[in-house]
Motif scaffolding. Structure first.
Motif, mmCIF file in Angstrom:
data_model
loop_
_atom_site.group_PDB
_atom_site.id
_atom_site.type_symbol
_atom_site.label_atom_id
_atom_site.label_comp_id
_atom_site.label_asym_id
_atom_site.label_seq_id
_atom_site.Cartn_x
_atom_site.Cartn_y
_atom_site.Cartn_z
ATOM 1 N N HIS A 216 0.806 -1.178 -0.022
ATOM 2 C CA HIS A 216 -0.014 0.062 0.083
ATOM 3 C C HIS A 216 0.782 1.384 -0.127
ATOM 4 C CE1 HIS A 216 -2.752 3.066 1.012
ATOM 5 N NE2 HIS A 216 -2.092 3.227 2.059
ATOM 6 N N ARG B 105 -5.259 0.491 -2.856
ATOM 7 C CA ARG B 105 -6.181 0.706 -1.798
ATOM 8 C C ARG B 105 -6.772 -0.728 -1.232
ATOM 9 N NH1 ARG B 105 -10.597 5.145 -3.936
ATOM 10 N NH2 ARG B 105 -11.702 4.142 -2.100
ATOM 11 N N ARG C 237 -6.999 -2.041 2.521
ATOM 12 C CA ARG C 237 -7.631 -2.975 3.156
ATOM 13 C C ARG C 237 -7.389 -4.112 3.664
ATOM 14 N NH1 ARG C 237 -12.232 -3.071 6.048
ATOM 15 N NH2 ARG C 237 -13.942 -4.631 5.351
ATOM 16 N N GLN D 270 -7.827 5.409 4.200
ATOM 17 C CA GLN D 270 -7.236 5.528 2.985
ATOM 18 C C GLN D 270 -7.946 4.685 1.851
ATOM 19 O OE1 GLN D 270 -2.852 4.887 3.930
ATOM 20 N NE2 GLN D 270 -2.831 6.698 4.955
ATOM 21 N N ALA D 271 -8.279 3.590 2.337
ATOM 22 C CA ALA D 271 -8.748 2.515 1.512
ATOM 23 C C ALA D 271 -10.350 2.705 0.993
ATOM 24 C CB ALA D 271 -8.919 1.021 2.023
#
Length: 65
Positions: free
Chosen positions: A17, A23, A27, A60-61
């Motif tokens: 990541h 993304r 996760r 962020q995901a």
């Protein structure tokens, strides 16, 4: 260290990541960190760090926390 496969997997996905911005990797890293937290084998400080990183990765995901 307990659950080495979860540590290795979460670190691998975290690096993917960070290096690519993927993304999906964010996760997956968050899910693995959640499993570590849920294992009950972490001290309070490490548990807090893993929870904070999980929240950041999910943000962020673009996934709900």
């Amino acid at each position: 260290m307990t659950h080495p496969e979860l540590w290795i997997g979460s670190f691998d996905q975290l690096l993917r990541h960070d290096l690519t911005g993927c993304r999906h990797a964010a996760r997956r890293a968050a899910l693995l960190l959640e499993r570590l937290v849920d294992s009950g084998d972490l001290d309070a400080e490490l548990k807090s760090l893993c929870e904070a990183m999980t929240e950041r990765l999910l943000d962020q995901a673009g996934a709900p926390a």
